[in-house]
Design a protein around this motif. Sequence first.
Motif, PDB file in Angstrom:
ATOM      1  N   VAL A   5      42.146  85.391  70.677  1.00 63.44           N
ATOM      2  CA  VAL A   5      40.768  85.353  71.150  1.00 63.44           C
ATOM      3  C   VAL A   5      39.865  86.049  70.152  1.00 63.44           C
ATOM      4  N   ARG A   6      38.578  85.699  70.228  1.00 66.79           N
ATOM      5  CA  ARG A   6      37.581  86.319  69.358  1.00 66.79           C
ATOM      6  C   ARG A   6      36.584  87.068  70.246  1.00 66.79           C
ATOM      7  N   THR A   7      36.411  88.355  69.968  1.00 71.20           N
ATOM      8  CA  THR A   7      35.423  89.164  70.674  1.00 71.20           C
ATOM      9  C   THR A   7      35.004  90.324  69.788  1.00 71.20           C
ATOM     10  N   GLY A   8      33.744  90.672  69.847  1.00 72.38           N
ATOM     11  CA  GLY A   8      33.242  91.782  69.035  1.00 72.38           C
ATOM     12  C   GLY A   8      33.330  91.538  67.547  1.00 72.38           C
ATOM     13  N   GLY A   9      33.347  90.279  67.127  1.00 74.29           N
ATOM     14  CA  GLY A   9      33.404  89.962  65.708  1.00 74.29           C
ATOM     15  C   GLY A   9      34.799  90.031  65.111  1.00 74.29           C
ATOM     16  N   LYS A  10      35.814  90.235  65.954  1.00 72.16           N
ATOM     17  CA  LYS A  10      37.194  90.310  65.474  1.00 72.16           C
ATOM     18  C   LYS A  10      38.075  89.372  66.291  1.00 72.16           C
ATOM     19  N   GLN A  11      39.269  89.127  65.785  1.00 71.85           N
ATOM     20  CA  GLN A  11      40.235  88.283  66.481  1.00 71.85           C
ATOM     21  C   GLN A  11      41.413  89.139  66.940  1.00 71.85           C
ATOM     22  N   TYR A  12      41.905  88.852  68.151  1.00 74.69           N
ATOM     23  CA  TYR A  12      43.003  89.617  68.728  1.00 74.69           C
ATOM     24  C   TYR A  12      44.050  88.666  69.285  1.00 74.69           C
ATOM     25  N   ARG A  13      45.318  89.008  69.085  1.00 75.41           N
ATOM     26  CA  ARG A  13      46.424  88.271  69.706  1.00 75.41           C
ATOM     27  C   ARG A  13      46.730  88.982  71.011  1.00 75.41           C
ATOM     28  N   VAL A  14      46.645  88.264  72.127  1.00 79.75           N
ATOM     29  CA  VAL A  14      46.854  88.861  73.443  1.00 79.75           C
ATOM     30  C   VAL A  14      47.952  88.103  74.183  1.00 79.75           C
ATOM     31  N   GLY A  30      38.132  99.267  85.499  1.00 79.35           N
ATOM     32  CA  GLY A  30      38.589  98.631  86.726  1.00 79.35           C
ATOM     33  C   GLY A  30      37.963  97.267  86.964  1.00 79.35           C
ATOM     34  N   GLY A  31      36.956  96.928  86.184  1.00 74.39           N
ATOM     35  CA  GLY A  31      36.277  95.643  86.327  1.00 74.39           C
ATOM     36  C   GLY A  31      36.995  94.540  85.564  1.00 74.39           C
ATOM     37  N   ASP A  32      36.733  93.316  85.965  1.00 74.33           N
ATOM     38  CA  ASP A  32      37.341  92.154  85.315  1.00 74.33           C
ATOM     39  C   ASP A  32      36.485  91.700  84.138  1.00 74.33           C
ATOM     40  N   VAL A  33      37.134  91.088  83.172  1.00 74.77           N
ATOM     41  CA  VAL A  33      36.447  90.568  81.995  1.00 74.77           C
ATOM     42  C   VAL A  33      37.037  89.201  81.663  1.00 74.77           C
ATOM     43  N   GLU A  34      36.168  88.292  81.196  1.00 77.92           N
ATOM     44  CA  GLU A  34      36.605  86.961  80.791  1.00 77.92           C
ATOM     45  C   GLU A  34      36.286  86.764  79.322  1.00 77.92           C
ATOM     46  N   LEU A  35      37.285  86.368  78.549  1.00 80.80           N
ATOM     47  CA  LEU A  35      37.108  86.070  77.137  1.00 80.80           C
ATOM     48  C   LEU A  35      37.186  84.563  76.966  1.00 80.80           C
ATOM     49  N   ALA A  36      36.056  83.955  76.664  1.00 82.58           N
ATOM     50  CA  ALA A  36      35.976  82.501  76.617  1.00 82.58           C
ATOM     51  C   ALA A  36      36.224  81.925  75.229  1.00 82.58           C
ATOM     52  N   GLU A  37      36.190  82.747  74.188  1.00 84.51           N
ATOM     53  CA  GLU A  37      36.380  82.249  72.830  1.00 84.51           C
ATOM     54  C   GLU A  37      37.858  82.306  72.463  1.00 84.51           C
ATOM     55  N   VAL A  38      38.614  81.309  72.917  1.00 87.98           N
ATOM     56  CA  VAL A  38      40.056  81.219  72.660  1.00 87.98           C
ATOM     57  C   VAL A  38      40.263  80.310  71.457  1.00 87.98           C
ATOM     58  N   LEU A  39      40.868  80.852  70.403  1.00 90.64           N
ATOM     59  CA  LEU A  39      41.075  80.104  69.162  1.00 90.64           C
ATOM     60  C   LEU A  39      42.429  79.406  69.127  1.00 90.64           C
ATOM     61  N   PRO A  52      36.442  74.847  66.572  1.00 97.33           N
ATOM     62  CA  PRO A  52      37.055  76.152  66.387  1.00 97.33           C
ATOM     63  C   PRO A  52      37.673  76.734  67.663  1.00 97.33           C
ATOM     64  N   LEU A  53      37.292  76.249  68.863  1.00 97.88           N
ATOM     65  CA  LEU A  53      37.800  76.817  70.106  1.00 97.88           C
ATOM     66  C   LEU A  53      38.674  75.817  70.851  1.00 97.88           C
ATOM     67  N   VAL A  54      39.605  76.321  71.658  1.00100.70           N
ATOM     68  CA  VAL A  54      40.423  75.473  72.515  1.00100.70           C
ATOM     69  C   VAL A  54      39.586  75.142  73.747  1.00100.70           C
ATOM     70  N   GLU A  55      39.339  73.859  73.989  1.00102.60           N
ATOM     71  CA  GLU A  55      38.486  73.429  75.097  1.00102.60           C
ATOM     72  C   GLU A  55      39.079  73.802  76.442  1.00102.60           C
TER      73      GLU A  55
END
Length: 74
Positions: A5-14, A30-39, A52-55
């Motif tokens: 995923v891409r967030t904050g200008g960087k890419q992370y393997r999760v 404790g809150g939920d987060v959604e990362l929509a930029e999946v490479l 560039p993103l997986v639909e």
Amino acid sequence: MYAVVRTGGKQYRVAKDEVVVVEKLAGEPGGDVELAEVLVLDNGSETQIGSPLVEGARVFGMVVAQDKTDKVLI
């Protein structure tokens, strides 16, 4: 199963049940987060690479903590 995923200008393997330290992520602990930029999305038998993103792919997680580093005075 893992995703890149891409967030904050960087890419992370999760992956599931993995704790990842990311920068510039809004949310309260404790809150939920959604990362929509999946490479890249890999389910073990098939790998999808976005251009560039997986639909339609989304990664959901939970904010564990919000930390700030000390200020540096020059």
